[in-house]
Design a protein around this motif. Structure first.
Motif, PDB file in Angstrom:
ATOM      1  N   PRO A 152       1.107  -0.703   0.553  1.00 22.06           N
ATOM      2  CA  PRO A 152      -0.395   0.143  -0.006  1.00 22.06           C
ATOM      3  C   PRO A 152       1.363   1.166  -0.487  1.00 22.06           C
ATOM      4  CG  PRO A 152       0.009  -0.577   2.363  1.00 22.06           C
ATOM      5  CD  PRO A 152       1.279  -1.621   1.187  1.00 22.06           C
ATOM      6  N   ALA A 153       0.163   2.727  -0.262  1.00 19.79           N
ATOM      7  CA  ALA A 153       1.034   3.437   0.028  1.00 19.79           C
ATOM      8  C   ALA A 153       1.748   3.679   1.059  1.00 19.79           C
ATOM      9  CB  ALA A 153       0.372   4.489  -0.869  1.00 19.79           C
TER      10      ALA A 153
ATOM     11  N   ALA B 210       1.495  -0.759   7.413  1.00 22.25           N
ATOM     12  CA  ALA B 210       0.765  -0.666   5.967  1.00 22.25           C
ATOM     13  C   ALA B 210      -0.861  -0.636   6.374  1.00 22.25           C
ATOM     14  CB  ALA B 210       1.261  -2.252   5.776  1.00 22.25           C
ATOM     15  N   HIS B 211      -1.627  -0.229   5.260  1.00 12.77           N
ATOM     16  CA  HIS B 211      -2.820   0.219   5.214  1.00 12.77           C
ATOM     17  C   HIS B 211      -3.537   0.685   6.409  1.00 12.77           C
ATOM     18  CE1 HIS B 211      -3.628  -3.289   2.157  1.00 12.77           C
ATOM     19  NE2 HIS B 211      -2.452  -3.541   2.467  1.00 12.77           N
ATOM     20  N   GLU B 212      -2.194   1.723   7.115  1.00  6.63           N
ATOM     21  CA  GLU B 212      -2.834   2.558   8.404  1.00  6.63           C
ATOM     22  C   GLU B 212      -2.624   1.894   9.579  1.00  6.63           C
ATOM     23  OE1 GLU B 212      -6.804   4.644   7.144  1.00  6.63           O
ATOM     24  OE2 GLU B 212      -5.993   5.003   6.080  1.00  6.63           O
ATOM     25  N   HIS B 213      -1.670   0.755   9.498  1.00 14.33           N
ATOM     26  CA  HIS B 213      -1.962  -0.388  11.353  1.00 14.33           C
ATOM     27  C   HIS B 213      -0.114   0.116  11.134  1.00 14.33           C
ATOM     28  CE1 HIS B 213      -5.752  -1.587   9.774  1.00 14.33           C
ATOM     29  NE2 HIS B 213      -6.458  -1.576  11.100  1.00 14.33           N
ATOM     30  N   ARG B 214      -0.170  -0.415  12.581  1.00 20.62           N
ATOM     31  CA  ARG B 214       1.528  -0.462  12.717  1.00 20.62           C
ATOM     32  C   ARG B 214       1.905  -2.004  13.963  1.00 20.62           C
ATOM     33  NH1 ARG B 214       5.324   4.205  14.550  1.00 20.62           N
ATOM     34  NH2 ARG B 214       7.356   1.836  14.662  1.00 20.62           N
ATOM     35  N   ARG B 215       2.841  -2.504  13.445  1.00 16.04           N
ATOM     36  CA  ARG B 215       3.403  -3.310  14.338  1.00 16.04           C
ATOM     37  C   ARG B 215       4.550  -3.733  14.763  1.00 16.04           C
ATOM     38  NH1 ARG B 215       0.130  -8.465  15.743  1.00 16.04           N
ATOM     39  NH2 ARG B 215      -1.743  -7.659  14.889  1.00 16.04           N
TER      40      ARG B 215
END
Length: 169
Positions: free
Chosen positions: A40-41, A137-142
């Motif tokens: 994703p962007a 990615a996809h407005e999530h962070r891990r």
């Protein structure tokens, strides 16, 4: 007449309300939503390697790699490198190289923390060698911490990042 208008409004609004809930959904235990093999962007990756004392010249020497959403690769190695270091720009990766890194990360489950433990900045750092992988990615962070002795896939990712940063052939 009022009842008829209310009924028509409900019929028209119901699909709109349910459409608002569509799209990728995740609960706290699931990984970053994937489905498209292209990143994703907002894809970004940070990998921090903290090797044991005297582990220079190989894949577990202290290092930090950051791939920004625009494909810029940043890398730093040596003493003093840690999760808070923002490395200097090394090079800009091609779209194919970013796609490959994203594919490796998602295929190996590193975006979901497979084989590691959740990590937050400020957590106690374990003794010995360890590697932190932070994926956005996809407005999530891990953020996940790995022991390289337990998880060979993470060592392969570090080796790949070293090659991209032109730190080894």
């Amino acid at each position: 007449m009022t009842r008829l208008l209310t009924l028509i409004a409900l019929v028209l609004i119901t699909p709109l309300v349910s459409a608002c809930r569509s799209g990728p959904t995740t609960d706290q235990n699931s990984g970053i939503p994937t489905g498209d093999p292209r990143p994703p962007a907002d894809f970004a990756l940070a990998v921090t390697v903290m090797g044991e004392e005297g582990t220079t010249g190989w894949v577990l020497e202290p290092a930090r790699f950051v791939i920004e959403p625009d494909g810029v690769l940043r890398a730093a190695t040596g003493a003093g490198v840690g999760p808070t270091v923002y490395p200097p720009r090394t090079r800009r990766l091609t779209d194919a190289q970013v796609n490959e890194v994203y594919s490796v990360v998602t295929r190996q489950g590193l975006d979901r923390g497979v084989g590691g433990k959740p990590f937050r900045l400020g957590d106690a750092q374990p003794a010995g060698a360890w590697i932190i992988v932070e994926v956005t990615a996809h407005e999530h962070r891990r953020s996940t911490i790995y022991r390289p002795d337990d998880e060979r896939l993470i060592v392969d990712l570090v080796r790949h990042l070293r090659k991209l940063a032109r730190l080894e052939g």
